[in-house]
Write an enzyme that holds these catalytic residues in place. Structure first.
Site, PDB file in Angstrom:
ATOM      1  N   ASP A 133       5.959   5.168  -7.410  1.00  0.00           N
ATOM      2  CA  ASP A 133       5.501   4.034  -6.605  1.00  0.00           C
ATOM      3  C   ASP A 133       6.445   2.836  -6.783  1.00  0.00           C
ATOM      4  OD1 ASP A 133       3.144   2.979  -5.035  1.00  0.00           O
ATOM      5  OD2 ASP A 133       3.078   1.546  -6.689  1.00  0.00           O
TER       6      ASP A 133
ATOM      7  N   GLU B  18       9.468   6.123  -3.897  1.00  0.00           N
ATOM      8  CA  GLU B  18       9.051   5.255  -2.801  1.00  0.00           C
ATOM      9  C   GLU B  18       9.897   3.992  -2.901  1.00  0.00           C
ATOM     10  OE1 GLU B  18       5.477   2.508  -1.041  1.00  0.00           O
ATOM     11  OE2 GLU B  18       6.027   2.509  -3.146  1.00  0.00           O
TER      12      GLU B  18
HETATM   13  C1  GLC Z   1       2.970   1.350  -2.857  1.00  0.00           C
HETATM   14  C2  GLC Z   1       1.753   2.133  -2.468  1.00  0.00           C
HETATM   15  C3  GLC Z   1       0.753   1.183  -1.902  1.00  0.00           C
HETATM   16  C4  GLC Z   1       0.390   0.171  -2.956  1.00  0.00           C
HETATM   17  C5  GLC Z   1       1.634  -0.521  -3.494  1.00  0.00           C
HETATM   18  C6  GLC Z   1       1.356  -1.258  -4.753  1.00  0.00           C
HETATM   19  O1  GLC Z   1       3.581   0.761  -1.762  1.00  0.00           O
HETATM   20  O2  GLC Z   1       2.095   3.154  -1.585  1.00  0.00           O
HETATM   21  O3  GLC Z   1      -0.389   1.831  -1.430  1.00  0.00           O
HETATM   22  O4  GLC Z   1      -0.479  -0.777  -2.427  1.00  0.00           O
HETATM   23  O5  GLC Z   1       2.631   0.391  -3.813  1.00  0.00           O
HETATM   24  O6  GLC Z   1       1.148  -0.354  -5.803  1.00  0.00           O
END
Ligand code: GLC
Length: 538
Positions: A203, A265
């Protein structure tokens, strides 16, 4: 490196645990619910599932606010339930990827509680970014960084110090300069690797390390460096230092048997910057959000595909492809707007609604295009039945912190997180045994129930099953593309299959050859209608 590594051409299905299947009937999905529905994933033919967070959490950001990285939230089950889920998945040849949230903890995490209690100047505060404020009495935040969810990225604690949170107040950012923080996450990796997971979705992978001194940044805090802003790297994103973390983690993963993987991500552009996350000694994959965001025109789609492939080529990585996830408007709805229309803030009552039929038609074409591309593809639960966004959720039920932090200006992401329908004509569409559902489902979702579509020719579920089967049969995930030019067409050959998507307003003739699959009906004369993709044996 062998070509046999499973993740190189895998189709990976994202399970959003709270909205997949609820076994205990409290309206929130759970791990036992997931285990009970694994055969759906087998039927689809995917290689792996990725589980969004199920760890103990006060759930201020749907579990992306983790209070304990090594346990299961009682609302989702127990560690034994997790082990059962992994065992049941292995029995079915399904790999399991879990979510890792290293940029921030929850404010309920014992480290943050210690930091609050220990006070200014303590070692416990070092684990986060605590600072004195500006102004005469420190009453102003230390800098003007903004939270991704809206409002300032700083919150003041009673003793007067401020802490940094790039997301919600309940998600304090960790200090990744501290060896202790690095050590803790290495232990967390090992904890889950020892339990048999095949990988991690990381994440906010672009956010862990901040530029030293936390220099001023007055621009809006969107989690992407948009093309055109490439020359300015914001001090909170995409810092060189993050790569040391992933090199370290890669060594941990490589010390285990099997092909354990990481997918980042990282909201980073352009493609060359993203490629830095997938250098040979770092992550295995990174999500391709530039593809997800590409407008529905032949030119934009072709550019997105070509630049994505070219971006990873120099580092020898594979591309990933994704159209929907728990953070964006579902593609069956997104594509029901004119190309380029922004749905970034979500959709709610009073907003222009998407054209549902057009959206679904394009979504099916988009998915077939995506599944024909070399690399790894990600699906988000519900898209396999053509599920649209819930565009009329009452604002009173919204839970996304974005809605609150933006002072009700940005609707946020709840519309793509509604529990999914399994059975028509029963309470909560079979999501829970007693009709409970943490977000209300629309009344007209019978047609999207998996049981309604199973075995039905032409249904979206049948299309997904066929596309995944043919993708595997023809080795599309491991192929290379040869392009053909054509107005309003994306048209290429991948191995023995010609892939054509018609973005224009009139049908186009198909090349000769056996039509393997089409995302909609062909015209009476056999030509390919607008917003339709065909796979033809070349
Ligand atoms: C990422 C996740 C999202 C979350 C954010 C903070 O973007 O996919 O859902 O709100 O991180 O952890």
């Amino acid at each position: 490196m062998s070509q046999l590594e499973w993740w190189r051409d895998a189709v990976i299905y994202q399970v959003y645990p709270r909205s997949f299947a609820d076994a205990d009937g409290n309206g929130l999905g759970d791990l036992r619910g997931i285990t009970s529905r694994l055969d759906h994933l087998v039927e689809l033919g995917v290689d792996a599932l990725w589980l969004s967070p199920f760890y103990p959490s006060p759930q201020h950001d749907a579990g992306y606010d983790v209070a304990d990285y090594r346990d299961v939230d009682p609302r989702f089950g127990t560690l034994a339930d997790f082990d059962d889920l992994v065992a049941a998945a292995k029995d079915r040849d399904l790999r399991v990827v879990v979510d890792l949230v290293p940029n921030h903890t929850s404010w309920d995490h014992e480290w943050f509680q210690e930091a609050l209690a220990a006070g200014p100047g303590s070692a416990a505060r070092e684990r986060y970014h605590f600072r004195k404020g500006l102004g005469v009495d420190g009453e102003l935040p230390p800098n003007s960084w903004q939270s991704v969810f809206g409002g300032p990225a700083w919150t003041r604690v009673p003793d007067g110090e401020w802490y940094l949170h790039l997301f919600d107040t309940s998600q304090p950012d960790l200090n990744w300069d501290l060896p202790e923080v690095r050590k803790m996450f290495e232990d967390v990796l090992r904890f889950w690797l020892d339990r048999g997971v095949d990988g991690f979705r990381v994440d906010v992978a672009h956010g862990l390390v901040k530029e030293s001194g936390l220099p001023e940044w007055t621009e809006a805090q969107v989690p992407i460096t948009s093309p055109g802003a490439e020359h300015r790297i914001p001090p909170m994103w995409d810092q060189d230092g993050v790569h040391d973390v992933y090199r370290q983690w890669r060594q941990v993963l490589d010390s285990y048997d099997g092909d354990r993987m990481m997918v980042g991500e990282a909201w980073v552009a352009p493609a060359e910057r993203l490629a830095r996350y997938v250098r040979p000694d770092e992550m295995h994959q990174a999500f391709n959000f530039n593809y997800l965001m590409a407008p529905w025109t032949a030119q934009d789609q072709r550019i997105a595909i070509e630049t994505s492939l070219a971006g990873v080529e120099p580092v020898g990585a594979i591309c990933t492809w994704v159209l929907s996830n728990h953070d964006v408007v579902r593609h069956a709805s997104r594509l029901g707007f004119p190309p380029g229309y922004s749905t970034q803030g979500g959709i709610g009552i009073g907003d222009p609604p998407p054209d549902e039929a057009l959206g679904l038609r394009r979504a099916r074409a988009a998915t077939m295009l995506m599944l024909s591309l070399p690399g790894s593809a990600y699906l988000y639960q519900g898209e396999e039945v053509g599920l649209p966004e819930h565009t009329t959720l009452p604002d009173e039920v919204r839970q996304d912190p974005t809605w609150f932090r933006s002072k009700h200006e940005v609707r946020g992401r709840d519309g793509c997180r509604v529990p999914i329908p399994w059975e028509p004509g029963v309470a909560a569409y079979g999501f829970s045994p007693n009709g409970q559902s943490w977000l209300p489902q629309p009344g007209d979702w019978d047609r999207f129930a998996a049981d309604r579509q199973r075995g039905v020719p032409g249904s979206t579920l049948t299309l997904y099953i066929e596309a995944i089967r043919l993708r595997r049969k023809h080795g599309l995930g491991g192929g290379t593309l040869t392009w053909f030019d054509g107005d309003d067409l994306v048209d290429f050959r991948n191995g023995g299959v010609r892939v054509i998507t018609n973005f224009g307003a009139v049908p186009v003739p198909l090349p000769p050859g056996e039509v393997l699959l089409v995302s909609g009906d062909l015209a009476a004369d056999g030509s390919l209608p607008p917003d339709t993709t065909a796979w033809v044996r070349a």
